[in-house]
Design an enzyme around this catalytic site. Structure first.
Site, short mmCIF file in Angstrom:
data_model
loop_
_atom_site.label_atom_id
_atom_site.label_comp_id
_atom_site.label_asym_id
_atom_site.label_seq_id
_atom_site.Cartn_x
_atom_site.Cartn_y
_atom_site.Cartn_z
N ASN A 42 -111.39 -29.48 33.37
CA ASN A 42 -111.38 -28.21 34.11
C ASN A 42 -110.74 -27.10 33.29
O ASN A 42 -111.24 -25.96 33.26
CB ASN A 42 -110.59 -28.35 35.42
CG ASN A 42 -111.17 -29.38 36.36
OD1 ASN A 42 -112.35 -29.72 36.28
ND2 ASN A 42 -110.35 -29.91 37.25
N THR A 239 -108.94 -27.34 44.83
CA THR A 239 -109.02 -28.18 43.62
C THR A 239 -109.37 -27.32 42.41
O THR A 239 -110.30 -26.51 42.46
CB THR A 239 -110.10 -29.28 43.80
OG1 THR A 239 -109.90 -29.92 45.05
CG2 THR A 239 -110.04 -30.30 42.68
N ASP A 243 -105.88 -25.37 37.31
CA ASP A 243 -106.56 -25.54 36.02
C ASP A 243 -107.22 -24.24 35.58
O ASP A 243 -107.22 -23.88 34.39
CB ASP A 243 -107.63 -26.65 36.12
CG ASP A 243 -107.01 -27.99 36.49
OD1 ASP A 243 -105.84 -28.22 36.12
OD2 ASP A 243 -107.69 -28.79 37.15
N GLY A 278 -115.39 -27.96 44.93
CA GLY A 278 -115.47 -28.66 43.65
C GLY A 278 -114.45 -28.16 42.65
O GLY A 278 -113.75 -27.17 42.88
O1 RIB Z 1 -106.61 -30.41 39.02
C1 RIB Z 1 -107.72 -30.96 39.67
C2 RIB Z 1 -108.13 -32.24 39.01
O2 RIB Z 1 -107.11 -33.19 39.17
C3 RIB Z 1 -109.36 -32.88 39.59
O3 RIB Z 1 -110.54 -32.42 38.99
C4 RIB Z 1 -109.10 -34.37 39.41
O4 RIB Z 1 -109.95 -34.99 38.51
C5 RIB Z 1 -107.65 -34.47 38.98
O5 RIB Z 1 -107.53 -34.74 37.65
#
Ligand code: RIB
Length: 293
Positions: A42, A239, A243, A278
């Site tokens: 990510n 999520t 990142d 996602g």
């Molecule tokens: O930060 C999110 C991520 O944490 C997800 O995509 C999952 O794979 C975990 O690694």
């Protein structure tokens, strides 16, 4: 200045749930989707979508080829990605109706990064290059040590937090990007200001970016402290918000932007990410972020 991300590559199995499953409880999910993910993947995709060439290194198993394709399609250089016959790392992710998530990781091939492989990849990089690290791959101590020895500028996202990180020597780290929970676990302090005090007392040259969920983020170095509010967003799935923030922040640093400008760009990108389902698939292109700003 080049960017190398030695990071995780996961298959995300995402279950929409009415609430996070409780001890002893069985619940039916309201929906299931499978996405490319991993904090490493990510963050590479985020930095690449922000407009920078990123080299990703990490290991996928026999079932993970599509992750390499996702990286390539996202503009990431995959020449150092390695394949084994093992099982690719995966994440079981519960997403609540409020958009919050709860994650169980199976490291799989992410734990097959041995020291020879690390040495081979790092030999292609040099002083001043950026090394992005998280804590979802094997040999994080060796990566930190070798990156420091080479004089690379290290962005560490200490996630997931564990005993290794609580005791790790972070003297080679340039930027530490962590959330409030990780900050509490790492320092034993509760309040954001005290978490930052603790980290800067131990590592005076560190630049810390502490993300505070809906309260935005705080940056502190020995020279300045900056508060960055959140951009408004309709939260669907958080999520990869962290990142996205990390990848965009690193990209802005490579461009020579100030910490203030980098925080604004990263916060706006993260606000767009949380409005979609996602992980890497929800990370916006730079043009979309700039339009929004
Ligand atoms: O930060 C999110 C991520 O944490 C997800 O995509 C999952 O794979 C975990 O690694």
């Amino acid at each position: 200045m080049r960017i190398l991300n030695f990071g995780s590559l996961n298959i995300d199995k995402v279950y929409k749930v009415p609430h996070f499953v409780r001890p002893g409880e069985t619940i039916s999910s309201l929906g299931y989707q499978c996405f490319p993910g991993g904090k490493g993947l990510n963050q590479s995709v985020a930095a690449a979508k922000a407009g920078h060439m990123v080299c990703h290194a990490g290991t996928i198993g026999a079932d993970g080829s599509f992750l390499e394709e996702v990286l390539s399609a996202g503009g990431v250089d995959t020449r150092y990605v390695r394949k084994t016959e093992g099982i690719t790392g995966h994440a079981l992710i519960q997403v609540s109706e409020a958009g919050e998530n709860s994650i169980i990781l199976f490291p799989g091939s992410n734990y097959e990064n041995d020291q020879d492989y690390i040495d081979e990849v790092l030999s292609k990089f040099s002083q001043g290059d950026i090394l992005m690290l998280q804590n979802e791959v094997s040999n994080p101590d060796y990566l930190l040590q070798k990156g420091k020895e080479k004089g690379m500028r290290i962005m560490l996202n200490p996630s997931p937090m564990d005993d290794f990180l609580r005791q790790a020597d972070l003297s080679g780290v340039t930027w530490l990007m962590l959330n409030e929970t990780e900050g509490k676990e790492m320092t034993g302090e509760e309040a954001p200001g005290r978490i930052l005090d603790w980290l800067l007392r131990c590592y005076p040259n560190l630049q810390v970016i502490l993300t505070l969920g809906g309260d935005g983020a705080v940056y502190r170095s020995k020279d300045e402290e900056i508060s960055q509010p959140c951009y408004p967003a309709e939260v669907v799935d958080t999520t990869a918000a962290g990142d996205t923030f990390t990848g965009y922040f690193v990209a802005a640093m490579v461009e020579g932007k100030s910490a203030q400008e980098a925080l604004r760009l990263a916060a706006c990108a993260a606000a767009i990410t949380v409005s979609k389902e996602g992980a890497s698939v929800s990370i916006p292109q730079r043009s979309v972020v700039e339009d929004r700003m």
